[in-house]
Structures are given as C-alpha cells and as structure tokens.
Design a protein around this motif. Structure first.
Motif, PDB file in Angstrom:
ATOM      1  N   ILE A   1     -11.251  -4.709   8.868  1.00  0.00           N
ATOM      2  CA  ILE A   1     -11.649  -3.708   7.880  1.00  0.00           C
ATOM      3  C   ILE A   1     -11.680  -2.314   8.509  1.00  0.00           C
ATOM      4  O   ILE A   1     -12.254  -1.379   7.945  1.00  0.00           O
ATOM      5  N   SER A   2     -11.056  -2.192   9.660  1.00  0.00           N
ATOM      6  CA  SER A   2     -11.061  -0.918  10.366  1.00  0.00           C
ATOM      7  C   SER A   2      -9.688  -0.254  10.324  1.00  0.00           C
ATOM      8  O   SER A   2      -8.676  -0.928  10.513  1.00  0.00           O
ATOM      9  N   PRO A   3      -9.661   1.039  10.109  1.00  0.00           N
ATOM     10  CA  PRO A   3      -8.372   1.746  10.120  1.00  0.00           C
ATOM     11  C   PRO A   3      -7.829   1.818  11.535  1.00  0.00           C
ATOM     12  O   PRO A   3      -8.580   1.959  12.501  1.00  0.00           O
ATOM     13  N   THR A   4      -6.517   1.736  11.645  1.00  0.00           N
ATOM     14  CA  THR A   4      -5.900   1.803  12.960  1.00  0.00           C
ATOM     15  C   THR A   4      -4.992   3.012  13.115  1.00  0.00           C
ATOM     16  O   THR A   4      -4.533   3.309  14.214  1.00  0.00           O
ATOM     17  N   GLY A   5      -4.698   3.691  12.031  1.00  0.00           N
ATOM     18  CA  GLY A   5      -3.858   4.872  12.111  1.00  0.00           C
ATOM     19  C   GLY A   5      -4.627   6.035  12.719  1.00  0.00           C
ATOM     20  O   GLY A   5      -5.826   6.173  12.535  1.00  0.00           O
ATOM     21  N   GLY A   6      -3.912   6.882  13.443  1.00  0.00           N
ATOM     22  CA  GLY A   6      -4.564   8.002  14.113  1.00  0.00           C
ATOM     23  C   GLY A   6      -4.821   9.186  13.207  1.00  0.00           C
ATOM     24  O   GLY A   6      -5.547  10.106  13.583  1.00  0.00           O
ATOM     25  N   SER A   7      -4.253   9.149  12.016  1.00  0.00           N
ATOM     26  CA  SER A   7      -4.437  10.285  11.119  1.00  0.00           C
ATOM     27  C   SER A   7      -4.564   9.780   9.684  1.00  0.00           C
ATOM     28  O   SER A   7      -4.244   8.623   9.394  1.00  0.00           O
ATOM     29  N   TRP A   8      -5.012  10.676   8.816  1.00  0.00           N
ATOM     30  CA  TRP A   8      -5.207  10.345   7.417  1.00  0.00           C
ATOM     31  C   TRP A   8      -4.371  11.272   6.538  1.00  0.00           C
ATOM     32  O   TRP A   8      -4.043  12.389   6.951  1.00  0.00           O
ATOM     33  N   GLY A   9      -4.060  10.802   5.353  1.00  0.00           N
ATOM     34  CA  GLY A   9      -3.413  11.660   4.377  1.00  0.00           C
ATOM     35  C   GLY A   9      -4.439  12.569   3.725  1.00  0.00           C
ATOM     36  O   GLY A   9      -5.597  12.639   4.149  1.00  0.00           O
ATOM     37  N   GLN A  10      -4.013  13.242   2.671  1.00  0.00           N
ATOM     38  CA  GLN A  10      -4.912  14.181   1.992  1.00  0.00           C
ATOM     39  C   GLN A  10      -5.876  13.474   1.044  1.00  0.00           C
ATOM     40  O   GLN A  10      -6.859  14.050   0.604  1.00  0.00           O
ATOM     41  N   GLY A  11      -5.585  12.207   0.756  1.00  0.00           N
ATOM     42  CA  GLY A  11      -6.442  11.455  -0.146  1.00  0.00           C
ATOM     43  C   GLY A  11      -6.178  11.804  -1.596  1.00  0.00           C
ATOM     44  O   GLY A  11      -5.459  12.760  -1.918  1.00  0.00           O
TER      45      GLY A  11
ATOM     46  N   GLN B   1       4.010   8.631  14.655  1.00  0.00           N
ATOM     47  CA  GLN B   1       3.066   9.175  13.682  1.00  0.00           C
ATOM     48  C   GLN B   1       3.462   8.711  12.274  1.00  0.00           C
ATOM     49  O   GLN B   1       4.630   8.791  11.910  1.00  0.00           O
ATOM     50  N   VAL B   2       2.477   8.224  11.548  1.00  0.00           N
ATOM     51  CA  VAL B   2       2.712   7.740  10.188  1.00  0.00           C
ATOM     52  C   VAL B   2       2.238   8.798   9.205  1.00  0.00           C
ATOM     53  O   VAL B   2       1.139   9.338   9.336  1.00  0.00           O
ATOM     54  N   GLN B   3       3.080   9.087   8.238  1.00  0.00           N
ATOM     55  CA  GLN B   3       2.696  10.002   7.157  1.00  0.00           C
ATOM     56  C   GLN B   3       2.255   9.176   5.953  1.00  0.00           C
ATOM     57  O   GLN B   3       2.950   8.234   5.554  1.00  0.00           O
ATOM     58  N   LEU B   4       1.109   9.542   5.398  1.00  0.00           N
ATOM     59  CA  LEU B   4       0.520   8.817   4.276  1.00  0.00           C
ATOM     60  C   LEU B   4       0.287   9.791   3.135  1.00  0.00           C
ATOM     61  O   LEU B   4      -0.353  10.836   3.333  1.00  0.00           O
ATOM     62  N   VAL B   5       0.789   9.456   1.961  1.00  0.00           N
ATOM     63  CA  VAL B   5       0.642  10.325   0.793  1.00  0.00           C
ATOM     64  C   VAL B   5       0.045   9.514  -0.347  1.00  0.00           C
ATOM     65  O   VAL B   5       0.715   8.639  -0.920  1.00  0.00           O
ATOM     66  N   GLU B   6      -1.199   9.818  -0.673  1.00  0.00           N
ATOM     67  CA  GLU B   6      -1.898   9.122  -1.743  1.00  0.00           C
ATOM     68  C   GLU B   6      -1.758   9.889  -3.057  1.00  0.00           C
ATOM     69  O   GLU B   6      -1.685  11.128  -3.055  1.00  0.00           O
TER      70      GLU B   6
ATOM     71  N   GLY C   1      -5.066   9.512  -8.503  1.00  0.00           N
ATOM     72  CA  GLY C   1      -6.460   9.722  -8.844  1.00  0.00           C
ATOM     73  C   GLY C   1      -6.614  10.561 -10.104  1.00  0.00           C
ATOM     74  O   GLY C   1      -5.639  11.070 -10.657  1.00  0.00           O
ATOM     75  N   GLY C   2      -7.865  10.694 -10.540  1.00  0.00           N
ATOM     76  CA  GLY C   2      -8.128  11.493 -11.722  1.00  0.00           C
ATOM     77  C   GLY C   2      -9.547  11.307 -12.209  1.00  0.00           C
ATOM     78  O   GLY C   2     -10.374  10.688 -11.525  1.00  0.00           O
ATOM     79  N   LEU C   3      -9.788  11.830 -13.400  1.00  0.00           N
ATOM     80  CA  LEU C   3     -11.096  11.714 -14.042  1.00  0.00           C
ATOM     81  C   LEU C   3     -11.006  10.644 -15.127  1.00  0.00           C
ATOM     82  O   LEU C   3     -10.099  10.680 -15.965  1.00  0.00           O
ATOM     83  N   VAL C   4     -11.923   9.701 -15.087  1.00  0.00           N
ATOM     84  CA  VAL C   4     -11.909   8.594 -16.045  1.00  0.00           C
ATOM     85  C   VAL C   4     -13.336   8.244 -16.430  1.00  0.00           C
ATOM     86  O   VAL C   4     -14.263   8.443 -15.636  1.00  0.00           O
ATOM     87  N   GLN C   5     -13.498   7.738 -17.631  1.00  0.00           N
ATOM     88  CA  GLN C   5     -14.821   7.308 -18.065  1.00  0.00           C
ATOM     89  C   GLN C   5     -15.170   5.943 -17.477  1.00  0.00           C
ATOM     90  O   GLN C   5     -14.271   5.151 -17.146  1.00  0.00           O
ATOM     91  N   ALA C   6     -16.439   5.684 -17.365  1.00  0.00           N
ATOM     92  CA  ALA C   6     -16.889   4.380 -16.880  1.00  0.00           C
ATOM     93  C   ALA C   6     -16.280   3.278 -17.741  1.00  0.00           C
ATOM     94  O   ALA C   6     -16.203   3.404 -18.967  1.00  0.00           O
ATOM     95  N   GLY C   7     -15.817   2.239 -17.058  1.00  0.00           N
ATOM     96  CA  GLY C   7     -15.135   1.152 -17.736  1.00  0.00           C
ATOM     97  C   GLY C   7     -13.634   1.304 -17.790  1.00  0.00           C
ATOM     98  O   GLY C   7     -12.926   0.358 -18.158  1.00  0.00           O
ATOM     99  N   GLY C   8     -13.149   2.471 -17.428  1.00  0.00           N
ATOM    100  CA  GLY C   8     -11.719   2.735 -17.464  1.00  0.00           C
ATOM    101  C   GLY C   8     -10.992   2.223 -16.242  1.00  0.00           C
ATOM    102  O   GLY C   8     -11.576   1.565 -15.363  1.00  0.00           O
ATOM    103  N   SER C   9      -9.697   2.530 -16.175  1.00  0.00           N
ATOM    104  CA  SER C   9      -8.835   2.043 -15.100  1.00  0.00           C
ATOM    105  C   SER C   9      -7.990   3.168 -14.528  1.00  0.00           C
ATOM    106  O   SER C   9      -7.680   4.139 -15.213  1.00  0.00           O
ATOM    107  N   LEU C  10      -7.626   3.007 -13.280  1.00  0.00           N
ATOM    108  CA  LEU C  10      -6.687   3.885 -12.607  1.00  0.00           C
ATOM    109  C   LEU C  10      -5.865   3.054 -11.638  1.00  0.00           C
ATOM    110  O   LEU C  10      -6.341   2.028 -11.133  1.00  0.00           O
ATOM    111  N   ARG C  11      -4.660   3.524 -11.357  1.00  0.00           N
ATOM    112  CA  ARG C  11      -3.827   2.875 -10.357  1.00  0.00           C
ATOM    113  C   ARG C  11      -3.450   3.907  -9.308  1.00  0.00           C
ATOM    114  O   ARG C  11      -2.773   4.891  -9.600  1.00  0.00           O
ATOM    115  N   LEU C  12      -3.876   3.663  -8.086  1.00  0.00           N
ATOM    116  CA  LEU C  12      -3.565   4.551  -6.975  1.00  0.00           C
ATOM    117  C   LEU C  12      -2.328   4.055  -6.240  1.00  0.00           C
ATOM    118  O   LEU C  12      -2.072   2.851  -6.168  1.00  0.00           O
ATOM    119  N   SER C  13      -1.590   4.999  -5.676  1.00  0.00           N
ATOM    120  CA  SER C  13      -0.416   4.681  -4.864  1.00  0.00           C
ATOM    121  C   SER C  13      -0.524   5.380  -3.528  1.00  0.00           C
ATOM    122  O   SER C  13      -1.104   6.460  -3.424  1.00  0.00           O
TER     123      SER C  13
END
Length: 121
Positions: free
Chosen positions: A104-114, A1-6, A9-21
């Motif tokens: 382009i298809s997920p192969t993990g059996g579970s998802w993180g919280q996003g 089982q793989v644990q995934l922690v994303e 994220g956040g609130l940003v105005q159009a044209g802005g940037s974010l970096r997800l991990s």
C-alpha cells in the motif's frame, strides 16, 4: 522517471459517481509490469492509500473506507489506470493521485498534479 497525469475529478453530490483516469509514461517505464495504485490527500491530512491493482494477475486491494464503492482497473494497451468511484461521500473529498505501488506504499519518486474530487452533502 515516470510521468503521471491524473484526470476526471470534479464536483459531485453525495451518492454520485466519478471515474478517474491516470496516464503513465516514461522512456524506460513498462506500465504492464508495474502494480499501480491510487492515493488521496484531503486538506490538512496526510496522503493515504485508496486502491491498487497488481500487474501480474490483476488482483486488487482497497482501503476499508472505499471497499464496495470504488473499483480500480487498468488498460495496459493505453498505459492507463482507472478508479470508478460510486456512492461518493463528503469524506471522499480530496486530491487524488496515482503512482506505482508495493503493498500500500507508493514507490514512484514523484507525483503528478493530481485531480480534485469534491463531494457536496
């Protein structure tokens, strides 16, 4: 089982940037030998593919809707995959998830919280 922690994220105005991990772990999981990807799900819509990065040569693949604006990368030493999002649009608003990928298809059996990304106009 793989644990995934994303995160990132956040609130940003159009044209802005974010970096997800996304940090991946698991007792028998070898991050460096897995193709990783990002997906997103907007309210009332199905989860869709966003981007993937190959484990073998670092090759990348993007959905047409994000090509030229988003960049996926990975750090095998940290078992982490990133998604740099620039020139964000309101239609990018969604919960973002990572997972192992084939094509382009997920192969993990579970998802993180996003992690939620909200782009205001």
């Amino acid at each position: 089982q793989v644990q995934l922690v994303e995160s990132g994220g956040g609130l940003v105005q159009a044209g802005g940037s974010l970096r997800l991990s996304c940090a991946a772990s698991g007792r028998t999981f070898v991050f460096s030998m897995n193709t990783m990807g990002w997906f997103r799900q907007a309210p009332g819509k199905e989860r869709e593919f966003v981007a993937a990065i190959n484990w073998r040569d670092g090759g990348t693949l993007y959905a047409d809707s994000v090509k030229g604006r988003f960049t996926i990368s990975r750090d095998n030493a940290k078992n982490t995959v990133y998604l740099q999002m620039n020139s964000l649009k309101p239609e990018d608003t969604a919960a973002y998830y990572c997972n192992t990928v084939r094509g382009i298809s997920p192969t993990g059996g579970s998802w993180g919280q996003g992690t939620q990304v909200t782009v205001s106009s």
